[in-house]
Every structure is written in C-alpha cells, then in structure tokens.
Write an enzyme that holds these catalytic residues in place. Structure first.
Site, PDB file in Angstrom:
ATOM      1  N   CYS A 138       3.822  10.188   4.296  1.00 16.41           N
ATOM      2  CA  CYS A 138       3.361   9.176   3.346  1.00 16.41           C
ATOM      3  C   CYS A 138       4.595   8.377   2.976  1.00 16.41           C
ATOM      4  O   CYS A 138       5.642   8.967   2.671  1.00 16.41           O
ATOM      5  CB  CYS A 138       2.731   9.807   2.112  1.00 16.41           C
ATOM      6  SG  CYS A 138       2.298   8.599   0.856  1.00 16.41           S
ATOM      7  N   THR A 166      -1.364   6.165   6.053  1.00 12.81           N
ATOM      8  CA  THR A 166      -2.815   6.343   5.996  1.00 12.81           C
ATOM      9  C   THR A 166      -3.568   5.236   6.716  1.00 12.81           C
ATOM     10  O   THR A 166      -4.536   5.497   7.440  1.00 12.81           O
ATOM     11  CB  THR A 166      -3.288   6.436   4.535  1.00 12.81           C
ATOM     12  OG1 THR A 166      -2.701   7.584   3.921  1.00 12.81           O
ATOM     13  CG2 THR A 166      -4.795   6.548   4.448  1.00 12.81           C
ATOM     14  N   MET A 190       0.842  -1.209   0.000  1.00 13.42           N
ATOM     15  CA  MET A 190       0.000   0.000   0.000  1.00 13.42           C
ATOM     16  C   MET A 190       0.880   1.263   0.000  1.00 13.42           C
ATOM     17  O   MET A 190       0.879   2.010   0.951  1.00 13.42           O
ATOM     18  CB  MET A 190      -0.919  -0.016   1.226  1.00 13.42           C
ATOM     19  CG  MET A 190      -1.809  -1.243   1.294  1.00 13.42           C
ATOM     20  SD  MET A 190      -2.686  -1.398   2.875  1.00 13.42           S
ATOM     21  CE  MET A 190      -1.359  -1.907   3.974  1.00 13.42           C
ATOM     22  N   GLN A 241     -10.913   3.298   0.087  1.00 13.74           N
ATOM     23  CA  GLN A 241     -10.655   4.608   0.685  1.00 13.74           C
ATOM     24  C   GLN A 241     -11.561   5.660   0.074  1.00 13.74           C
ATOM     25  O   GLN A 241     -12.158   6.490   0.784  1.00 13.74           O
ATOM     26  CB  GLN A 241      -9.185   4.994   0.490  1.00 13.74           C
ATOM     27  CG  GLN A 241      -8.216   4.212   1.364  1.00 13.74           C
ATOM     28  CD  GLN A 241      -6.771   4.553   1.078  1.00 13.74           C
ATOM     29  OE1 GLN A 241      -6.445   5.166   0.059  1.00 13.74           O
ATOM     30  NE2 GLN A 241      -5.873   4.175   1.976  1.00 13.74           N
ATOM     31  N   GLU A 245       5.588   6.932   0.478  1.00  9.22           N
ATOM     32  CA  GLU A 245       6.151   7.135  -0.858  1.00  9.22           C
ATOM     33  C   GLU A 245       6.898   8.455  -1.015  1.00  9.22           C
ATOM     34  O   GLU A 245       7.676   8.616  -1.966  1.00  9.22           O
ATOM     35  CB  GLU A 245       5.058   7.069  -1.934  1.00  9.22           C
ATOM     36  CG  GLU A 245       4.527   5.677  -2.239  1.00  9.22           C
ATOM     37  CD  GLU A 245       3.473   5.224  -1.246  1.00  9.22           C
ATOM     38  OE1 GLU A 245       3.202   4.016  -1.189  1.00  9.22           O
ATOM     39  OE2 GLU A 245       2.929   6.080  -0.520  1.00  9.22           O
ATOM     40  N   THR A 272       2.343   1.785   5.821  1.00 11.83           N
ATOM     41  CA  THR A 272       1.710   2.949   5.221  1.00 11.83           C
ATOM     42  C   THR A 272       1.207   3.833   6.353  1.00 11.83           C
ATOM     43  O   THR A 272       0.762   3.328   7.388  1.00 11.83           O
ATOM     44  CB  THR A 272       0.540   2.556   4.310  1.00 11.83           C
ATOM     45  OG1 THR A 272      -0.296   3.703   4.090  1.00 11.83           O
ATOM     46  CG2 THR A 272      -0.314   1.477   4.911  1.00 11.83           C
TER      47      THR A 272
END
Length: 229
Positions: free
Chosen positions: A196, A85, A10, A52, A198, A83
């Site tokens: 985040c 989130t 994710m 989401q 990423e 992740t």
C-alpha cells in the site's frame, strides 16, 4: 527527458511521496536543477473509497480511464497509477491509452527477485491482500505471497484508511504493523512487500526483522528509469 503522467490522489499523501521520490532521484542522477517533466491528475479519494466499498469497479474504471486519456492528451509518454489497490483495473486503464502503463507489481517483482527471495509477506488494503490481482502477477514470476490472518488484515486495512490516508502516523499503530511483519516472518516470509503506497509513512526498512520492499519508491524509480531512458 520523457514526460511522466501520474494518476494520483489515492491518497494524496502517497502521491506527494511519488512526486518527491521522482524529482529527487532525477536531480541526484542528473545534477544541477534538474527535475522530472510530469503531469498529475489528482482524484478525489473520498469518491474512490466510497466506490470501493460499494464494489463499483466499473465506475472506478471509467474515472481512471478518463484520467489516463487526459494525461495522454497532455503529452505523457508513460503513466503510473499511484496506488496498489487500483491496479486491480490496470488492464482496463492500459486499454484506454496507447502509452505504456508502468505496473507497480513489475517494479516490485524485479526488486524481490534481485534480492534472491521467492516467498514474501504482503501488507496492504483488504482488496490487495485478499484478491489476487497483484499476488497472481507475482506468482507468475515465481514469488509466493503470505498475508496476515483475518484479524491482522482488518487491522492493517484500518490503519491505512483511518490513519495513514489522513496523514496520521501513530507509534501504537506502527508497532501493530511491525507485529504483523514478525508474524509473517514466523510463517516463512523472507521479506515483506509494503503493498500500500501509504505504508512507507509508518514502516521502515528491516522493521520486524525482514527486508521491506517499498512499492511506492520502487514504482517511482521505474518512472525515473523511463524518464531518463
């Protein structure tokens, strides 16, 4: 060494960073051919992203709880949700397993406070920037978070989902992220949390003139500490 369980996918791009960070640090500390005993459950991020958008956190909870139970059965002695989130449902995931869940906000708070900072900027998905599941966690430890304005939040979210999660790292988008960091600094942020997993693909330490706190690396180092404890 203790076995680590990763709930990943994710996106898979950031999960690959977790795998690299953890194994490289274990090798650095232990020497030789050491690597970390790990089990990974890699979820289909398209399914999670769709849920989401629909706001179906109950279904996402079921999916991550199933993954947590699978990792527990495999012998994992601690779990990580790879992740930011999805830490929105960290308490529910922890409730599904007797093994400890290493929380990404704890590892981040330790680093921010060790740097002597108490007001930081936060970049992440809309969910992370606009909801309080991480900000409240940090506030309880005396850390205030500033987030970009509406336009800035929309752009950061877009870069994450449309580019970084697909492995695209564009110079133009990196500049836009740096501009968001600079705007947060102008409002009084002493540092910036890359909230985040990423974002570290694009932003580097001190981009925008502020010390950056890479939640991916910090979370991975917490896993290594546990593994070698």
């Amino acid at each position: 060494m203790k076995k680590i369980g990763l709930i990943g996918g994710m996106s898979w791009e950031s999960t690959a960073l977790y795998y690299q960070h953890i194994n490289r640090e274990v090798a650095r500390r232990q020497g030789g051919l050491y690597s970390a005993p790990m089990q990974v459950v890699s979820l289909n991020f398209q399914e999670i992203a769709d849920l989401q958008k629909q706001g179906d956190w109950d279904r996402m909870t079921e999916i991550l709880q199933t993954a947590a139970r699978q990792l527990t059965r495999s012998g994992a002695e601690a779990l990580l949700i790879c992740t930011n989130t999805m830490h929105r449902i960290a308490p529910q995931v922890q409730a599904a397993t007797p093994v400890p869940l290493l929380h990404i906000a704890d590892a981040t708070a330790d680093a921010v406070l060790a740097a002597g900072l108490h007001q930081v900027g936060l970049l992440g998905t809309r969910f992370t920037m606009e909801q309080d599941f991480l900000r409240a966690h940090w506030a309880a430890r005396g850390i205030a978070c500033l987030v970009p304005d509406e336009t800035g939040r929309a752009e950061v979210h877009r870069i994450i989902f449309e580019e970084l999660c697909r492995g695209q790292v564009l110079a133009s988008s990196r500049q836009k992220l740096i501009e968001q960091v600079q705007a947060l600094a102008a409002r009084g942020a002493q540092g910036v949390i890359l909230g985040c997993t990423e974002l570290t693909m694009s932003l580097q330490p001190l981009d925008g003139g502020l010390p950056g706190f890479d939640t991916t690396a910090l979370h991975a180092m917490a896993a290594v500490d546990f593994c070698l404890s």
